[in-house]
Design an enzyme around this catalytic site. Sequence first.
Site, PDB file in Angstrom:
ATOM      1  N   GLU A  46      13.550  -8.043 -44.499  1.00  0.00           N
ATOM      2  CA  GLU A  46      12.247  -8.431 -44.289  1.00  0.00           C
ATOM      3  C   GLU A  46      11.775  -9.252 -45.502  1.00  0.00           C
ATOM      4  OE1 GLU A  46      10.551  -4.525 -42.185  1.00  0.00           O
ATOM      5  OE2 GLU A  46      10.572  -4.604 -44.258  1.00  0.00           O
ATOM      6  N   LYS A  68      13.000   7.909 -43.271  1.00  0.00           N
ATOM      7  CA  LYS A  68      13.054   6.594 -42.927  1.00  0.00           C
ATOM      8  C   LYS A  68      14.188   5.634 -43.653  1.00  0.00           C
ATOM      9  CE  LYS A  68       9.831   3.913 -41.637  1.00  0.00           C
ATOM     10  NZ  LYS A  68      10.039   3.083 -40.625  1.00  0.00           N
ATOM     11  N   LYS A  94       6.793 -28.844 -61.031  1.00  0.00           N
ATOM     12  CA  LYS A  94       7.775 -27.866 -61.459  1.00  0.00           C
ATOM     13  C   LYS A  94       7.817 -26.572 -61.171  1.00  0.00           C
ATOM     14  CE  LYS A  94       6.894 -29.881 -65.558  1.00  0.00           C
ATOM     15  NZ  LYS A  94       6.847 -31.417 -64.913  1.00  0.00           N
ATOM     16  N   THR A 132      18.840 -14.788 -24.817  1.00  0.00           N
ATOM     17  CA  THR A 132      17.886 -16.046 -24.817  1.00  0.00           C
ATOM     18  C   THR A 132      16.316 -15.470 -24.506  1.00  0.00           C
ATOM     19  OG1 THR A 132      17.727 -16.496 -22.654  1.00  0.00           O
ATOM     20  CG2 THR A 132      19.283 -17.610 -24.076  1.00  0.00           C
ATOM     21  N   HIS A 133      15.320 -15.710 -25.215  1.00  0.00           N
ATOM     22  CA  HIS A 133      14.027 -15.130 -25.315  1.00  0.00           C
ATOM     23  C   HIS A 133      14.010 -13.620 -25.334  1.00  0.00           C
ATOM     24  CE1 HIS A 133      12.790 -18.864 -22.705  1.00  0.00           C
ATOM     25  NE2 HIS A 133      14.079 -18.711 -22.319  1.00  0.00           N
ATOM     26  N   SER A 151      11.220   5.473 -47.443  1.00  0.00           N
ATOM     27  CA  SER A 151       9.600   5.545 -47.473  1.00  0.00           C
ATOM     28  C   SER A 151       9.060   6.480 -48.554  1.00  0.00           C
ATOM     29  CB  SER A 151       9.294   5.893 -46.167  1.00  0.00           C
ATOM     30  OG  SER A 151       8.068   6.397 -46.043  1.00  0.00           O
ATOM     31  N   SER A 206       2.037 -26.538 -70.222  1.00  0.00           N
ATOM     32  CA  SER A 206       2.934 -26.238 -69.455  1.00  0.00           C
ATOM     33  C   SER A 206       4.081 -25.716 -70.050  1.00  0.00           C
ATOM     34  CB  SER A 206       3.359 -27.578 -68.560  1.00  0.00           C
ATOM     35  OG  SER A 206       3.930 -28.622 -69.630  1.00  0.00           O
ATOM     36  N   ASN A 251       7.033 -39.378 -70.162  1.00  0.00           N
ATOM     37  CA  ASN A 251       7.086 -39.687 -68.588  1.00  0.00           C
ATOM     38  C   ASN A 251       8.543 -39.826 -68.183  1.00  0.00           C
ATOM     39  OD1 ASN A 251       4.283 -39.411 -68.947  1.00  0.00           O
ATOM     40  ND2 ASN A 251       3.978 -41.745 -68.518  1.00  0.00           N
ATOM     41  N   TYR A 268       2.938 -42.836 -63.369  1.00  0.00           N
ATOM     42  CA  TYR A 268       2.796 -41.284 -63.946  1.00  0.00           C
ATOM     43  C   TYR A 268       1.443 -40.829 -63.831  1.00  0.00           C
ATOM     44  CZ  TYR A 268       3.052 -36.726 -66.137  1.00  0.00           C
ATOM     45  OH  TYR A 268       2.862 -35.300 -66.076  1.00  0.00           O
TER      46      TYR A 268
HETATM   47  N1  ARG Z   1       4.190 -32.142 -69.211  1.00  0.00           N
HETATM   48  C1  ARG Z   1       3.991 -32.998 -68.478  1.00  0.00           C
HETATM   49  C2  ARG Z   1       4.725 -32.884 -67.119  1.00  0.00           C
HETATM   50  O1  ARG Z   1       5.246 -32.044 -66.718  1.00  0.00           O
HETATM   51  C3  ARG Z   1       4.781 -34.432 -68.896  1.00  0.00           C
HETATM   52  C4  ARG Z   1       4.050 -35.014 -70.001  1.00  0.00           C
HETATM   53  C5  ARG Z   1       3.578 -36.461 -69.682  1.00  0.00           C
HETATM   54  N2  ARG Z   1       2.127 -36.209 -70.024  1.00  0.00           N
HETATM   55  C6  ARG Z   1       1.513 -37.332 -70.144  1.00  0.00           C
HETATM   56  N3  ARG Z   1       0.277 -37.212 -70.578  1.00  0.00           N
HETATM   57  N4  ARG Z   1       2.043 -38.498 -69.999  1.00  0.00           N
HETATM   58  O2  ARG Z   1       4.404 -33.910 -66.405  1.00  0.00           O
END
Ligand code: ARG
Length: 476
Positions: A296, A289, A331, A161-162, A283, A29, A116, A323
Amino acid sequence: MPETEGPTRLWGGRFAGGPADALARLSVSVHFDWRLAPYDIAASRAHARVLAGAGLLDNDELGQMLAALDDLESACAAGEFRPTVEDEDVHTALERGLLERLGTLGGKLRAGRSRNDQVATDLRMYLRDHARGVAAAVVELADALLEQAGRHVDTPAPGLTHVQHAQPVSFGHWLLAHVQPLLRDLDRLRDWDARAAISPLGSGALAGSSLPLDPAAVAKELGFQAPAQNSMDAVSDRDFVAEFLFITSLIGVHLSRLGEEVVLWTSQEFGWVILDDAFATGSSIMPQKKNADIAELARGKAGRLIGGLVAVLTMLKGLPLTYDRDMQEDKEPAFDAIDTLLLLLPALAGMISTMTVRVDRLAAAAPVGFSLATEVADWLVRKHVPFRDAHEITGRLVALCAARECELEDVSDEDLKTVSEHLDPSVREVLSVRSALAGRTTPGSTGPGPVADQLQTASDKLDSWREWSIEPVVPR
Ligand code: ARG
């Protein structure tokens, strides 16, 4: 084939070999969570102090640890320290950076904490910090709308309205109607922030720690209101992400409604607004244009913002405590929501503040479509005709005009009397857009007085936001 053990993993003692490539590729990640690095380092500093307070680092070790964290922070900021393909996530990469600087001492910082509680802490800090950036950008757009509204308090427009002509309104009032949702969004961000200001650090993997940590001190140092009440909840809770994404989705929805109106206003058919060249596009084939692409994109990007909210809620639904790795999916939608709004809001603000409002076209359109019919009905009500009858009478008058293709004020005195005994020539006094607007004096309505009041209140409210939007989350 499993790879040989990578140098940076935070686990491995009980494993016979390294992870398969496919697992490593799925698991990684760091390419998106690297932006948490400054927050992770701030949390590490706080944790180091707590370890020292607990007697688990001596003074000299603490000094070295803090210096190494500072050095790592500058190296990250300068782009000199970067994650490698071997680093699973931001926490892994930063531990490597610390080990590179401190040798075995670097390995002491992991005591009493887990990724965690770290990741939950980092993400809260990141979102709280960036919520302020989003708020500042919302304020900028609201400022642009306020400024245009200030120029058009007295500009009549056909209220719809509408998407049908309904009653004349002040165009300033209309623009301010787009400010109100933004003010509510700002309130939502601040309300959300108060709930997000809880520190998970100290919860460890899920059960807290047997080491004498000080979660309250960590919380304070990191700008949180308090430490979490329940370590299991602290590492499981992603309400703060879902709620944040609801707010960003709703902002997206508000921007999409503004965007759609600008698309309409700039169309040939409406012709109410002309965009500045710098905020319109052309355009590749049609030389004439001029397109409202910003508007948009405002409409279109609401989709991805809502998508992010749905992705996170769906990920959380039915997820057992505590967790689970599913939560790593929290994320990207959150980061994307911030990135999206920080791109979109300044473009919209620029588009709004530079657009030219065609006052002539708006004023000409305001009475079209018998939009003053309600004035006639209200005039009858003031003559003590029950509104139900007044509505009927005015309806007959409109039907007559529609059949004759004339305006309400063109009907002869004779014909007025034929439509109803209650109608007389003095009704023509209410048949002007100016008088319709001037007659609206109740708070919140579209008359010049209430619109001026609204402008003032909205501008005062915005001022109260400026400070919050730049207030740093983590005191330095
Ligand atoms: N990269 C993980 C996350 O974004 C956090 C790590 C937790 N990983 C684990 N094996 N307990 O959630």
